[in-house]
Design an enzyme around this catalytic site. Structure first.
Site, PDB file in Angstrom:
ATOM      1  N   ARG A  38       0.837  -1.221   0.000  1.00 20.02           N
ATOM      2  CA  ARG A  38       0.000   0.000   0.000  1.00 20.02           C
ATOM      3  C   ARG A  38       0.864   1.261   0.000  1.00 20.02           C
ATOM      4  O   ARG A  38       0.554   2.249  -0.682  1.00 20.02           O
ATOM      5  CB  ARG A  38      -0.926  -0.034   1.223  1.00 20.02           C
ATOM      6  CG  ARG A  38      -1.873   1.149   1.292  1.00 20.02           C
ATOM      7  CD  ARG A  38      -2.988   0.934   2.336  1.00 20.02           C
ATOM      8  NE  ARG A  38      -3.671   2.186   2.601  1.00 20.02           N
ATOM      9  CZ  ARG A  38      -3.583   2.855   3.739  1.00 20.02           C
ATOM     10  NH1 ARG A  38      -2.868   2.393   4.758  1.00 20.02           N
ATOM     11  NH2 ARG A  38      -4.213   4.000   3.886  1.00 20.02           N
ATOM     12  N   HIS A  42       0.643   4.104  -2.873  1.00 18.15           N
ATOM     13  CA  HIS A  42       0.265   5.496  -2.569  1.00 18.15           C
ATOM     14  C   HIS A  42       1.360   6.489  -2.971  1.00 18.15           C
ATOM     15  O   HIS A  42       1.056   7.655  -3.214  1.00 18.15           O
ATOM     16  CB  HIS A  42      -0.114   5.642  -1.100  1.00 18.15           C
ATOM     17  CG  HIS A  42      -1.503   5.151  -0.811  1.00 18.15           C
ATOM     18  ND1 HIS A  42      -2.331   5.697   0.138  1.00 18.15           N
ATOM     19  CD2 HIS A  42      -2.230   4.152  -1.397  1.00 18.15           C
ATOM     20  CE1 HIS A  42      -3.499   5.060   0.134  1.00 18.15           C
ATOM     21  NE2 HIS A  42      -3.445   4.107  -0.778  1.00 18.15           N
ATOM     22  N   HIS A 183      -5.762  -6.417  -3.523  1.00 15.45           N
ATOM     23  CA  HIS A 183      -6.554  -6.558  -2.291  1.00 15.45           C
ATOM     24  C   HIS A 183      -6.758  -8.007  -1.893  1.00 15.45           C
ATOM     25  O   HIS A 183      -7.447  -8.286  -0.922  1.00 15.45           O
ATOM     26  CB  HIS A 183      -7.898  -5.847  -2.436  1.00 15.45           C
ATOM     27  CG  HIS A 183      -7.782  -4.355  -2.436  1.00 15.45           C
ATOM     28  ND1 HIS A 183      -8.713  -3.517  -2.981  1.00 15.45           N
ATOM     29  CD2 HIS A 183      -6.808  -3.549  -1.955  1.00 15.45           C
ATOM     30  CE1 HIS A 183      -8.336  -2.259  -2.835  1.00 15.45           C
ATOM     31  NE2 HIS A 183      -7.168  -2.241  -2.230  1.00 15.45           N
ATOM     32  N   TRP A 216     -10.206  -8.703   2.565  1.00 15.22           N
ATOM     33  CA  TRP A 216     -11.021  -9.034   1.388  1.00 15.22           C
ATOM     34  C   TRP A 216     -11.087 -10.551   1.197  1.00 15.22           C
ATOM     35  O   TRP A 216     -11.964 -11.046   0.537  1.00 15.22           O
ATOM     36  CB  TRP A 216     -10.406  -8.405   0.139  1.00 15.22           C
ATOM     37  CG  TRP A 216     -10.561  -6.919   0.011  1.00 15.22           C
ATOM     38  CD1 TRP A 216     -11.517  -6.273  -0.730  1.00 15.22           C
ATOM     39  CD2 TRP A 216      -9.742  -5.894   0.588  1.00 15.22           C
ATOM     40  NE1 TRP A 216     -11.330  -4.912  -0.629  1.00 15.22           N
ATOM     41  CE2 TRP A 216     -10.268  -4.646   0.155  1.00 15.22           C
ATOM     42  CE3 TRP A 216      -8.624  -5.886   1.436  1.00 15.22           C
ATOM     43  CZ2 TRP A 216      -9.695  -3.414   0.533  1.00 15.22           C
ATOM     44  CZ3 TRP A 216      -8.072  -4.669   1.817  1.00 15.22           C
ATOM     45  CH2 TRP A 216      -8.602  -3.460   1.375  1.00 15.22           C
ATOM     46  N   ASP A 246     -14.726  -2.522  -5.458  1.00 12.43           N
ATOM     47  CA  ASP A 246     -14.429  -3.937  -5.728  1.00 12.43           C
ATOM     48  C   ASP A 246     -15.598  -4.537  -6.519  1.00 12.43           C
ATOM     49  O   ASP A 246     -15.402  -5.139  -7.571  1.00 12.43           O
ATOM     50  CB  ASP A 246     -14.270  -4.737  -4.419  1.00 12.43           C
ATOM     51  CG  ASP A 246     -13.126  -4.229  -3.542  1.00 12.43           C
ATOM     52  OD1 ASP A 246     -12.014  -4.072  -4.076  1.00 12.43           O
ATOM     53  OD2 ASP A 246     -13.353  -3.990  -2.339  1.00 12.43           O
TER      54      ASP A 246
HETATM   55  C1  HEM Z   1      -8.817   0.461  -7.173  1.00 18.13           C
HETATM   56  C2  HEM Z   1      -8.905   1.460  -6.303  1.00 18.13           C
HETATM   57  C3  HEM Z   1      -8.499   1.278  -4.872  1.00 18.13           C
HETATM   58  C4  HEM Z   1      -9.211   1.652  -3.788  1.00 18.13           C
HETATM   59  C5  HEM Z   1     -10.542   2.373  -3.795  1.00 18.13           C
HETATM   60  C6  HEM Z   1      -8.462   1.231  -2.628  1.00 18.13           C
HETATM   61  C7  HEM Z   1      -8.869   1.444  -1.322  1.00 18.13           C
HETATM   62  C8  HEM Z   1      -8.259   0.888  -0.221  1.00 18.13           C
HETATM   63  C9  HEM Z   1      -8.699   1.070   1.135  1.00 18.13           C
HETATM   64  C10 HEM Z   1      -9.902   1.913   1.569  1.00 18.13           C
HETATM   65  C11 HEM Z   1      -7.875   0.357   1.925  1.00 18.13           C
HETATM   66  C12 HEM Z   1      -7.923   0.227   3.438  1.00 18.13           C
HETATM   67  C13 HEM Z   1      -6.948   1.198   4.094  1.00 18.13           C
HETATM   68  C14 HEM Z   1      -7.016   1.106   5.602  1.00 18.13           C
HETATM   69  O1  HEM Z   1      -8.125   1.224   6.152  1.00 18.13           O
HETATM   70  O2  HEM Z   1      -5.941   0.902   6.225  1.00 18.13           O
HETATM   71  C15 HEM Z   1      -6.901  -0.293   1.085  1.00 18.13           C
HETATM   72  C16 HEM Z   1      -5.925  -1.142   1.513  1.00 18.13           C
HETATM   73  C17 HEM Z   1      -5.006  -1.738   0.702  1.00 18.13           C
HETATM   74  N1  HEM Z   1      -4.806  -1.457  -0.636  1.00 18.13           N
HETATM   75 FE1  HEM Z   1      -6.087  -0.473  -1.834  1.00 18.13          FE
HETATM   76  N2  HEM Z   1      -7.320   0.616  -3.018  1.00 18.13           N
HETATM   77  C18 HEM Z   1      -7.281   0.635  -4.396  1.00 18.13           C
HETATM   78  C19 HEM Z   1      -6.263   0.174  -5.197  1.00 18.13           C
HETATM   79  C20 HEM Z   1      -5.136  -0.462  -4.733  1.00 18.13           C
HETATM   80  C21 HEM Z   1      -3.990  -0.801  -5.539  1.00 18.13           C
HETATM   81  C22 HEM Z   1      -3.830  -0.417  -7.009  1.00 18.13           C
HETATM   82  C23 HEM Z   1      -3.124  -1.470  -4.725  1.00 18.13           C
HETATM   83  C24 HEM Z   1      -1.774  -2.038  -5.040  1.00 18.13           C
HETATM   84  C25 HEM Z   1      -1.347  -2.327  -6.260  1.00 18.13           C
HETATM   85  C26 HEM Z   1      -3.734  -1.546  -3.415  1.00 18.13           C
HETATM   86  C27 HEM Z   1      -3.204  -2.194  -2.326  1.00 18.13           C
HETATM   87  C28 HEM Z   1      -3.761  -2.214  -1.065  1.00 18.13           C
HETATM   88  C29 HEM Z   1      -3.283  -3.047   0.018  1.00 18.13           C
HETATM   89  C30 HEM Z   1      -2.177  -4.093  -0.075  1.00 18.13           C
HETATM   90  C31 HEM Z   1      -4.064  -2.735   1.132  1.00 18.13           C
HETATM   91  C32 HEM Z   1      -3.977  -3.361   2.528  1.00 18.13           C
HETATM   92  C33 HEM Z   1      -3.077  -2.544   3.437  1.00 18.13           C
HETATM   93  C34 HEM Z   1      -2.942  -3.138   4.827  1.00 18.13           C
HETATM   94  O3  HEM Z   1      -3.342  -4.272   5.073  1.00 18.13           O
HETATM   95  O4  HEM Z   1      -2.412  -2.434   5.695  1.00 18.13           O
HETATM   96  N3  HEM Z   1      -4.931  -0.899  -3.445  1.00 18.13           N
HETATM   97  N4  HEM Z   1      -7.153   0.060  -0.227  1.00 18.13           N
END
Ligand code: HEM
Length: 295
Positions: A38, A42, A183, A216, A246
């Site tokens: 993440r 970002h 995810h 997820w 999603d």
């Molecule tokens: C498609 C649009 C996306 C949306 C709307 C989105 C949204 C989110 C949200 C809301 C979270 C939770 C954050 C939290 O509460 O700590 C999250 C976590 C995460 N996202 Fe996304 N995300 C997107 C795309 C991506 C992409 C492109 C990647 C990587 C290539 C990614 C990787 C991750 C990972 C690995 C987590 C988990 C982080 C953790 O466990 O601490 N996301 N994302």
């Protein structure tokens, strides 16, 4: 003198290889793959190809960017990167951030990503772009161009929102779907994004690592195609998270064929994911040497 080999420009392959091993060891020891993925996303995800700013330049290490609402919790991830930078001072922060993500995915069972290194770091926080360019998981959706931070769009369509964000970076529908498959690992937290309805689930209550959050997938430290398998099955499980962004991957006509394909074939998902991840990891980067260095 014509035969004397010039010294390789940019980061040394030896330091890159050594740092990759350290990233892999860190992920295995701390179970921190998701937050590293993440963090790297970002750093990239605020790139605007028209404004020509944002992107993979390590501007996320500055407090000004870490303070953006979408980056809640990522200060902890920067805390994992700093010891790697201290040990490998010849590598840029931008490379180490992207390397840690790629190594995290491979160490979690995902594909090896054909990365290039040599990214030049942003020198000051003047490089931090305007807030509001990362995607929201639920409406109200931001405009994604950062032109009006905090000014939420009236448009409730998650597909249009995803396209605004990812097209702005130069990515297409297939890449949006493949990258969303990240995810398959990780969790969302009420106190960070505020997206989940639960503080904790039967899959996350005991960690490993931080306890709680909503994942997820059941095995949220394994990088596989379970995210798409669950989507395609229409599985309704109160202990698993499914955001609007999603769910739309299976209802939007442009996204659906890719989501179905990835649910049927992990090999197809891995192939497209690796290519899309590499492209994402380079948006907005300046490389020295310009062709980059591979290991
Ligand atoms: C498609 C649009 C996306 C949306 C709307 C989105 C949204 C989110 C949200 C809301 C979270 C939770 C954050 C939290 O509460 O700590 C999250 C976590 C995460 N996202 Fe996304 N995300 C997107 C795309 C991506 C992409 C492109 C990647 C990587 C290539 C990614 C990787 C991750 C990972 C690995 C987590 C988990 C982080 C953790 O466990 O601490 N996301 N994302």
């Amino acid at each position: 003198m014509g035969n004397v080999k010039s010294k390789q420009a940019g980061p040394s392959k030896k330091a890159l290889t050594s740092c990759y091993k350290d990233c892999t060891a860190l992920v295995k020891e701390r179970k921190c793959a998701p937050i590293l993925v993440r963090l790297a996303w970002h750093d990239c995800g605020n790139y605007d190809r028209n404004a020509r700013n944002g992107g993979a330049c390590a501007s996320i290490r500055f407090d000004k960017e870490l303070a953006h609402g979408c980056n809640a919790g990522l200060d902890g991830a920067m805390g994992l990167i700093q010891p790697l930078k201290d040990k490998h001072p010849g590598l840029s922060y931008a490379d180490i951030i992207q390397m840690a993500s790629a190594a995290a995915i491979e160490a979690s069972g995902g594909p090896k990503i054909p990365m290039r290194y040599g990214r030049v770091d942003a020198e000051t926080d003047a490089a931090v772009p305007i807030e509001g360019r990362l995607p929201d998981g639920e409406a109200p959706f931001g405009q994604a161009d950062g032109a009006c931070p905090g000014d939420k769009s009236e448009d409730p369509d998650p597909a249009a929102h995803l396209r605004r964000v990812f097209y702005r970076m130069g990515l297409n529908d297939r890449e949006i779907v493949a990258l969303s498959g990240a995810h398959t690992i990780g969790r969302a937290y009420k106190e960070r994004s505020g997206v989940p309805t639960l503080d904790s689930t039967k899959y996350t209550a005991e960690g490993p690592g931080t306890k709680g959050g909503m994942s997820w997938t059941r095995d949220w430290l394994d990088f596989n195609n379970d995210y798409f398998v669950a989507l395609a099955a229409g599985e309704k499980n109160a202990d698993l998270l499914e955001m609007s962004t999603d769910a739309v991957l299976l209802t939007d006509e442009g996204f659906k064929p890719h989501a179905l394909k990835y649910g049927e074939s992990q090999a197809a998902f891995f192939e497209d994911y690796a290519a899309a991840h590499k492209k994402l990891s380079e948006v907005g980067s300046t490389f020295d040497p310009p062709e980059g260095v591979s290991i």
